[in-house]
Write an enzyme that holds these catalytic residues in place. Structure first.
Site, short mmCIF file in Angstrom:
data_model
loop_
_atom_site.label_atom_id
_atom_site.label_comp_id
_atom_site.label_asym_id
_atom_site.label_seq_id
_atom_site.Cartn_x
_atom_site.Cartn_y
_atom_site.Cartn_z
N HIS A 120 5.47 -1.41 -5.74
CA HIS A 120 4.35 -2.36 -5.84
C HIS A 120 3.69 -2.33 -7.22
O HIS A 120 2.56 -2.80 -7.37
CB HIS A 120 3.31 -2.07 -4.75
CG HIS A 120 3.80 -2.47 -3.38
ND1 HIS A 120 3.18 -2.10 -2.21
CD2 HIS A 120 4.86 -3.24 -3.00
CE1 HIS A 120 3.83 -2.61 -1.17
NE2 HIS A 120 4.86 -3.29 -1.62
N CYS A 147 -1.90 -10.53 -26.07
CA CYS A 147 -0.60 -9.96 -25.72
C CYS A 147 0.20 -9.72 -26.99
O CYS A 147 0.31 -10.61 -27.85
CB CYS A 147 0.13 -10.95 -24.82
SG CYS A 147 1.79 -10.42 -24.46
N GLY A 187 2.53 8.53 5.21
CA GLY A 187 1.22 7.97 4.88
C GLY A 187 1.23 6.46 4.68
O GLY A 187 0.53 5.95 3.81
N ASN A 212 2.52 10.89 9.35
CA ASN A 212 1.35 10.04 9.14
C ASN A 212 0.17 10.63 9.91
O ASN A 212 0.32 11.53 10.73
CB ASN A 212 1.65 8.61 9.64
CG ASN A 212 0.78 7.57 8.99
OD1 ASN A 212 0.57 7.60 7.77
ND2 ASN A 212 0.23 6.65 9.76
P1 NAD Z 1 -2.47 1.61 4.43
O1 NAD Z 1 -3.81 1.90 3.86
O2 NAD Z 1 -2.24 0.33 5.09
O3 NAD Z 1 -2.14 2.77 5.48
C1 NAD Z 1 -2.33 4.12 5.18
C2 NAD Z 1 -1.78 4.95 6.32
O4 NAD Z 1 -1.96 6.31 5.95
C3 NAD Z 1 -2.50 4.74 7.65
O5 NAD Z 1 -1.54 4.61 8.68
C4 NAD Z 1 -3.33 6.02 7.82
O6 NAD Z 1 -3.42 6.44 9.17
C5 NAD Z 1 -2.52 7.02 7.03
N1 NAD Z 1 -3.33 8.10 6.46
C6 NAD Z 1 -4.60 8.04 5.99
N2 NAD Z 1 -4.96 9.22 5.50
C7 NAD Z 1 -3.91 10.05 5.65
C8 NAD Z 1 -3.66 11.43 5.35
N3 NAD Z 1 -4.59 12.20 4.77
N4 NAD Z 1 -2.46 11.95 5.65
C9 NAD Z 1 -1.50 11.19 6.25
N5 NAD Z 1 -1.67 9.90 6.57
C10 NAD Z 1 -2.86 9.34 6.26
O7 NAD Z 1 -1.43 1.88 3.28
P2 NAD Z 1 0.04 1.32 2.98
O8 NAD Z 1 0.80 1.23 4.24
O9 NAD Z 1 0.55 2.16 1.87
O10 NAD Z 1 -0.20 -0.16 2.42
C11 NAD Z 1 -1.19 -0.33 1.47
C12 NAD Z 1 -0.91 -1.18 0.28
O11 NAD Z 1 -2.07 -1.02 -0.56
C13 NAD Z 1 0.24 -0.69 -0.56
O12 NAD Z 1 0.95 -1.82 -0.88
C14 NAD Z 1 -0.38 -0.12 -1.85
O13 NAD Z 1 0.18 -0.71 -3.00
C15 NAD Z 1 -1.82 -0.51 -1.85
N6 NAD Z 1 -2.74 0.65 -2.07
C16 NAD Z 1 -2.36 1.67 -2.88
C17 NAD Z 1 -3.21 2.77 -3.04
C18 NAD Z 1 -2.76 3.88 -3.94
O14 NAD Z 1 -2.03 3.61 -4.90
N7 NAD Z 1 -3.15 5.12 -3.69
C19 NAD Z 1 -4.43 2.82 -2.39
C20 NAD Z 1 -4.78 1.74 -1.56
C21 NAD Z 1 -3.93 0.64 -1.42
#
Ligand code: NAD
Length: 243
Positions: A120, A147, A187, A212
């Protein structure tokens, strides 16, 4: 209560694919996607993660990703035990290992992961919309950033895959999925496609493990599910995988 046992002892010719999502970075202090009522850091997802949102209000979108980038620089933000366990496993493992992340943070990189595909995009990169060339963000990125490839203002955008856009590296990812022996999903909520359907692409006899905090809409497609905090369950599985 201890972490449920799962005997993960891959042979040196095994192929392991790991998919990670926002949950793996939650214990590093980065909010997941659907924290607080479906908002991403207090913003409607369509405002900050869609091409239409960017066209409507580019300043908001530049500001949003600038804040996310700045957060990565905070002293308190660092890879946690889960990121580190995957990097250590990759370093020691003699088979094939691919880490695919939906995360746009740089925590896997900072933990030392090498064979990493950020499907992503990456917060620390920007892209010229005219040439598709990708650059590191140095300093600020906004509508007046010039740019360096086309000399224009406003052509640079965050190198992030927004809703409705094609994820990156799909050819390499599907090739790896179709021949893997072990597939881990860590996660991730199983709600963002195509990542949510990767589990359906692996061979029928591959071992499929979901790690998860809670069950997801695709949990039934895995043959093992281990539920808890990534910082505890990921090292519990991967630290002992090779001994
Ligand atoms: P999501 O937020 O939809 O889901 C996160 C999942 O992780 C949930 O099922 C939750 O229960 C679980 N979770 C939360 N805390 C946890 C922990 N401590 N240990 C284990 N599991 C845990 O995330 P997604 O499915 O990755 O989709 C989100 C989209 O948003 C992605 O496309 C991403 O690019 C973007 N995003 C990225 C970040 C990042 O880079 N850190 C942060 C937020 C969103």
């Amino acid at each position: 209560m201890g972490v449920p046992q799962f005997n993960f002892k891959p042979l040196s010719d095994s192929k392991v694919v790991v998919l990670t999502g926002a949950g793996i970075s939650q214990e590093s202090g980065i909010k997941t996607f659907r924290d607080s009522n479906g908002l991403w850091e207090e913003h409607a997802i369509e405002d900050v993660a869609s091409p239409e949102g960017f066209a409507r209000n580019p300043d908001l979108v530049y500001r949003f990703y600038r804040a996310r980038r700045q957060q990565l620089q905070e002293d308190s933000i660092a890879p946690n035990q889960a990121h580190k366990a995957l990097a250590i496993f990759e370093r020691k493992f003699k088979g094939e290992f691919l880490l695919v992340t939906q995360n746009i943070d740089d925590l896997h990189l900072r933990a030392g992961s090498k064979n990493l595909l950020p499907m992503h995009g990456e917060l620390n990169q920007m892209r010229c919309q005219a040439s598709e060339e990708i650059f590191s963000v140095v300093g600020d990125l906004n509508a007046s950033t010039i740019c360096s490839c086309c000399g224009e203002r406003g052509n640079l955008r965050p190198h992030i895959v927004w809703f409705g856009e094609m994820p990156l590296y799909l050819t390499e990812i599907f090739q790896a999925l179709r021949k893997c022996d072990y597939f881990f999903s860590i996660g991730t909520s199983g709600q963002v496609h195509p990542a949510a359907s990767f589990v359906a692409e692996v061979p029928y006899d591959a071992v499929r493990i979901e790690l998860n905090m809670e069950q997801t809409p695709v949990s039934s497609m895995f043959n093992h599910g281990i539920y808890g905090r990534a910082g505890e369950i990921v090292p519990a599985i991967f630290d002992h995988a090779l001994v």
